[in-house]
Design a protein around this motif. Structure first.
Motif, PDB file in Angstrom:
ATOM      1  N   TYR A   1       0.836  -1.206   0.000  1.00 42.97           N
ATOM      2  CA  TYR A   1       0.000   0.000   0.000  1.00 42.97           C
ATOM      3  C   TYR A   1       0.870   1.254   0.000  1.00 42.97           C
ATOM      4  O   TYR A   1       0.597   2.204  -0.726  1.00 42.97           O
ATOM      5  CB  TYR A   1      -0.919  -0.029   1.220  1.00 42.97           C
ATOM      6  CG  TYR A   1      -1.912   1.096   1.270  1.00 42.97           C
ATOM      7  CD1 TYR A   1      -2.977   1.165   0.382  1.00 42.97           C
ATOM      8  CD2 TYR A   1      -1.774   2.105   2.216  1.00 42.97           C
ATOM      9  CE1 TYR A   1      -3.888   2.198   0.435  1.00 42.97           C
ATOM     10  CE2 TYR A   1      -2.677   3.154   2.274  1.00 42.97           C
ATOM     11  CZ  TYR A   1      -3.735   3.196   1.388  1.00 42.97           C
ATOM     12  OH  TYR A   1      -4.623   4.227   1.443  1.00 42.97           O
ATOM     13  N   LYS A   2       1.953   1.224   0.791  1.00 44.76           N
ATOM     14  CA  LYS A   2       2.875   2.364   0.809  1.00 44.76           C
ATOM     15  C   LYS A   2       3.478   2.574  -0.578  1.00 44.76           C
ATOM     16  O   LYS A   2       3.595   3.710  -1.053  1.00 44.76           O
ATOM     17  CB  LYS A   2       3.987   2.135   1.824  1.00 44.76           C
ATOM     18  CG  LYS A   2       3.548   2.258   3.259  1.00 44.76           C
ATOM     19  CD  LYS A   2       4.718   1.941   4.183  1.00 44.76           C
ATOM     20  CE  LYS A   2       4.264   1.777   5.610  1.00 44.76           C
ATOM     21  NZ  LYS A   2       5.357   1.338   6.493  1.00 44.76           N
TER      22      LYS A   2
ATOM     23  N   LEU B   1       2.216   1.719  -3.399  1.00 39.66           N
ATOM     24  CA  LEU B   1       1.162   2.238  -4.279  1.00 39.66           C
ATOM     25  C   LEU B   1       0.953   3.734  -4.059  1.00 39.66           C
ATOM     26  O   LEU B   1       0.823   4.503  -5.029  1.00 39.66           O
ATOM     27  CB  LEU B   1      -0.141   1.476  -4.030  1.00 39.66           C
ATOM     28  CG  LEU B   1      -1.349   1.932  -4.840  1.00 39.66           C
ATOM     29  CD1 LEU B   1      -1.106   1.716  -6.328  1.00 39.66           C
ATOM     30  CD2 LEU B   1      -2.592   1.195  -4.394  1.00 39.66           C
ATOM     31  N   LEU B   2       0.939   4.168  -2.798  1.00 41.66           N
ATOM     32  CA  LEU B   2       0.753   5.599  -2.511  1.00 41.66           C
ATOM     33  C   LEU B   2       1.891   6.437  -3.089  1.00 41.66           C
ATOM     34  O   LEU B   2       1.662   7.516  -3.652  1.00 41.66           O
ATOM     35  CB  LEU B   2       0.633   5.822  -1.000  1.00 41.66           C
ATOM     36  CG  LEU B   2      -0.666   5.349  -0.361  1.00 41.66           C
ATOM     37  CD1 LEU B   2      -0.619   5.574   1.147  1.00 41.66           C
ATOM     38  CD2 LEU B   2      -1.861   6.047  -0.966  1.00 41.66           C
TER      39      LEU B   2
ATOM     40  N   LEU C   1       1.423   6.564  -6.855  1.00 41.70           N
ATOM     41  CA  LEU C   1       0.311   7.455  -7.214  1.00 41.70           C
ATOM     42  C   LEU C   1       0.715   8.922  -7.078  1.00 41.70           C
ATOM     43  O   LEU C   1       0.354   9.756  -7.914  1.00 41.70           O
ATOM     44  CB  LEU C   1      -0.917   7.159  -6.345  1.00 41.70           C
ATOM     45  CG  LEU C   1      -1.646   5.861  -6.658  1.00 41.70           C
ATOM     46  CD1 LEU C   1      -2.738   5.603  -5.628  1.00 41.70           C
ATOM     47  CD2 LEU C   1      -2.239   5.900  -8.061  1.00 41.70           C
ATOM     48  N   LYS C   2       1.464   9.244  -6.036  1.00 44.56           N
ATOM     49  CA  LYS C   2       1.921  10.630  -5.854  1.00 44.56           C
ATOM     50  C   LYS C   2       2.846  11.023  -6.988  1.00 44.56           C
ATOM     51  O   LYS C   2       2.739  12.129  -7.542  1.00 44.56           O
ATOM     52  CB  LYS C   2       2.629  10.802  -4.521  1.00 44.56           C
ATOM     53  CG  LYS C   2       3.106  12.244  -4.336  1.00 44.56           C
ATOM     54  CD  LYS C   2       3.600  12.524  -2.977  1.00 44.56           C
ATOM     55  CE  LYS C   2       4.076  13.943  -2.783  1.00 44.56           C
ATOM     56  NZ  LYS C   2       4.285  14.800  -3.913  1.00 44.56           N
TER      57      LYS C   2
ATOM     58  N   LYS D   1       0.815  11.617 -10.050  1.00 45.78           N
ATOM     59  CA  LYS D   1       0.066  12.876  -9.949  1.00 45.78           C
ATOM     60  C   LYS D   1       1.001  14.049 -10.226  1.00 45.78           C
ATOM     61  O   LYS D   1       0.646  14.978 -10.977  1.00 45.78           O
ATOM     62  CB  LYS D   1      -0.573  13.021  -8.579  1.00 45.78           C
ATOM     63  CG  LYS D   1      -1.365  14.314  -8.424  1.00 45.78           C
ATOM     64  CD  LYS D   1      -1.824  14.512  -7.005  1.00 45.78           C
ATOM     65  CE  LYS D   1      -2.561  15.814  -6.816  1.00 45.78           C
ATOM     66  NZ  LYS D   1      -1.868  17.010  -7.212  1.00 45.78           N
TER      67      LYS D   1
END
Length: 132
Positions: free
Chosen positions: A79-80, A82-83, A86-87, A90
Motif C-alpha cells: 500500500y505504501k 502504491l501511494l 500514485l503521488k 500525480k
C-alpha cells in the motif's frame, strides 16, 4: 470385618469383606482408597493429555497469527508503494499540464522529454521499492 475361619464359618468384623481364600480379609476403606487413587491417576493422565493438546493448539494458533501478521505487513508495504507511485504519477500529470500551458515551445519540448524519462522510471520501479 468378616473373616472366614479354616472351617468355613464367618466371623463378623465391621468394614471388611471376605475373599475366596480362607483367612484373607479385604478392608473396604483401603479398597475404596485404592480405587480413588487409581481413578485420580486416570484423571490426571487425561488432564495431562488435554493440556498437551491445548498446548499444541495454542502453538498452531500462534503460528497462524504470525503468518497473518506477516501477510498484513506485506499488504501495508504494498500500500505504501502504491501511494508513492500514485503521488509520483500525480506530480507527473501536474508537470505535464504546466508544460502544456507554457507559451515557450522549446521549454515545453524540454519538459516533455524530461517528463517522459520520469514516466519510464516510474514504470520501471519494482513493486517493492517504496522510496524510489
Amino acid at each position: 470385618m468378616h473373616t472366614l475361619s479354616p472351617t468355613g464359618r464367618r466371623s463378623a468384623t465391621p468394614g471388611a469383606v471376605a475373599c475366596a481364600v480362607p483367612g484373607d480379609v479385604v478392608d473396604l476403606r483401603r479398597y475404596r482408597l485404592a480405587r480413588l487413587i487409581r481413578d485420580a491417576g486416570r484423571q490426571q493422565g487425561e488432564l495431562a493429555r488435554m493440556m498437551r493438546q491445548s498446548a499444541r493448539e495454542r502453538t498452531q494458533l500462534a503460528e497462524a497469527l504470525q503468518g497473518a501478521q506477516r501477510h498484513l505487513a506485506s499488504i501495508a508495504d504494498n500500500y505504501k508503494v502504491l501511494l508513492v507511485r500514485l503521488k509520483r504519477e500525480k506530480d507527473f500529470r501536474d508537470a505535464c499540464q504546466e508544460a502544456a500551458e507554457l507559451e515557450d515551445l522549446d521549454e515545453m519540448i524540454r519538459r516533455r522529454d524530461a517528463l517522459a524519462l520520469e514516466l519510464e522510471a516510474i514504470r520501471r520501479t519494482p513493486r517493492g521499492a517504496a522510496g524510489a
